[in-house]
Design an enzyme around this catalytic site. Structure first.
Site, PDB file in Angstrom:
ATOM      1  N   ALA A 150       0.830  -1.205   0.000  1.00  0.00           N
ATOM      2  CA  ALA A 150       0.000   0.000   0.000  1.00  0.00           C
ATOM      3  C   ALA A 150       0.862   1.252   0.000  1.00  0.00           C
ATOM      4  O   ALA A 150       0.628   2.192  -0.782  1.00  0.00           O
ATOM      5  CB  ALA A 150      -0.932  -0.011   1.207  1.00  0.00           C
ATOM      6  N   TYR A 151       1.852   1.292   0.866  1.00  0.00           N
ATOM      7  CA  TYR A 151       2.738   2.451   0.954  1.00  0.00           C
ATOM      8  C   TYR A 151       3.511   2.632  -0.354  1.00  0.00           C
ATOM      9  O   TYR A 151       3.619   3.747  -0.878  1.00  0.00           O
ATOM     10  CB  TYR A 151       3.706   2.254   2.119  1.00  0.00           C
ATOM     11  CG  TYR A 151       4.592   3.444   2.408  1.00  0.00           C
ATOM     12  CD1 TYR A 151       4.106   4.548   3.090  1.00  0.00           C
ATOM     13  CD2 TYR A 151       5.927   3.448   2.004  1.00  0.00           C
ATOM     14  CE1 TYR A 151       4.926   5.636   3.371  1.00  0.00           C
ATOM     15  CE2 TYR A 151       6.759   4.527   2.276  1.00  0.00           C
ATOM     16  CZ  TYR A 151       6.249   5.621   2.964  1.00  0.00           C
ATOM     17  OH  TYR A 151       7.069   6.697   3.221  1.00  0.00           O
ATOM     18  N   SER A 152       4.025   1.533  -0.907  1.00  0.00           N
ATOM     19  CA  SER A 152       4.772   1.608  -2.161  1.00  0.00           C
ATOM     20  C   SER A 152       3.889   2.108  -3.294  1.00  0.00           C
ATOM     21  O   SER A 152       4.300   2.965  -4.092  1.00  0.00           O
ATOM     22  CB  SER A 152       5.350   0.233  -2.512  1.00  0.00           C
ATOM     23  OG  SER A 152       6.257  -0.220  -1.529  1.00  0.00           O
ATOM     24  N   LYS A 155       3.069   5.884  -2.805  1.00  0.00           N
ATOM     25  CA  LYS A 155       4.195   6.762  -3.112  1.00  0.00           C
ATOM     26  C   LYS A 155       4.513   6.757  -4.604  1.00  0.00           C
ATOM     27  O   LYS A 155       4.949   7.778  -5.155  1.00  0.00           O
ATOM     28  CB  LYS A 155       5.425   6.352  -2.295  1.00  0.00           C
ATOM     29  CG  LYS A 155       5.276   6.620  -0.806  1.00  0.00           C
ATOM     30  CD  LYS A 155       5.048   8.095  -0.498  1.00  0.00           C
ATOM     31  CE  LYS A 155       5.104   8.384   0.994  1.00  0.00           C
ATOM     32  NZ  LYS A 155       4.917   9.815   1.314  1.00  0.00           N
TER      33      LYS A 155
END
Length: 244
Positions: A150-152, A155
């Protein structure tokens, strides 16, 4: 040979820094203020101990960012810099083990939050014919970090948004750029195991973590008059780790 930091003069400028009260955000706020900018921190909760103006803003809510912009314009008449620093890492688990609500929350804060703040601020910058937007992304958005899908993904979305908006505003006097740091030494690392932190260090050719001041210095340059022909660009802060 001793290398000195550059000097900037941001007197009369108004800078919005999201998540500006801790870690990287605090260093950015302090650096811009040291150069003379009036710094306004947007965060979910105000910090009464902060030397900077506080605005309680929920970047996941476009009505909240719209209202914050209108209040600031009414008070100062301008917004010169927008630094999108607020973020939420969330859990580190395999994609198929993520709680769906948390996956959505991570994307909502890290990607939609940047969209909301830009959408609210850009009209004022268009009218002024000038402005700087700096989005704090992550090397995870370029490489894809295992167990942080999710973070990847969020971003990576910020990087693409930066490129798109930079092109849209190329003739408006507004420059839009992003930073993609690798691991930076903040209190967040205290939540990780020493082995995990050492693994991040081992990936860096410089064999160390970045510092919040190094991030802040790059932000200051991107906000300055020394940056004139860079927009829609991604600047790595990785100690040589980034390969593209």
């Amino acid at each position: 040979m001793a290398y000195n930091n550059a000097d900037y003069d941001f007197k009369g400028c108004v800078a919005v820094v999201t998540g500006g009260n801790g870690g990287i955000g605090a260093a950015i706020s302090e650096r811009l203020a040291r150069a003379g900018a009036q710094v306004v921190c947007w965060d979910l909760k105000a910090n009464p101990a902060s030397p900077f103006r506080q605005e309680e803003v929920d970047i996941t809510d476009p009505a909240s960012t719209d209202a914050a912009v209108q209040r600031l314009l009414a008070d100062t008449g301008r917004i010169d810099f927008l630094v999108n620093n607020a973020g939420y890492a969330g859990s580190t688990v395999p994609l198929d083990e993520y709680d769906v609500a948390e996956w959505h929350r991570i994307v909502n804060v890290n990607l939609l939050g940047v969209f909301h703040t830009c959408r609210s601020v850009v009209p004022a910058m268009r009218v002024a014919g000038s402005g700087r937007i700096v989005n704090i992304a992550s090397l995870a958005g370029k490489e894809g970090t295992p167990n942080a899908s999710a973070y990847s993904a969020a971003k990576a979305g910020v990087l693409a948004l930066t490129k798109s908006l930079g092109k849209e505003l190329a003739h408006a006097g507004v420059l839009v750029n992003a930073l993609a740091p690798a691991a930076v030494k903040t209190s967040l690392l205290e939540q990780m195991s020493p082995a995990h932190v050492q693994n991040m260090i081992n990936k860096s050719p410089m064999a160390r973590l970045g510092t919040v001041d190094e991030v802040a210095e790059m932000v200051a340059w991107l906000c300055s008059g020394s940056c004139t022909f860079n927009t829609g660009a991604v600047f790595d802060l990785s100690g040589g780790r980034a390969t593209y």
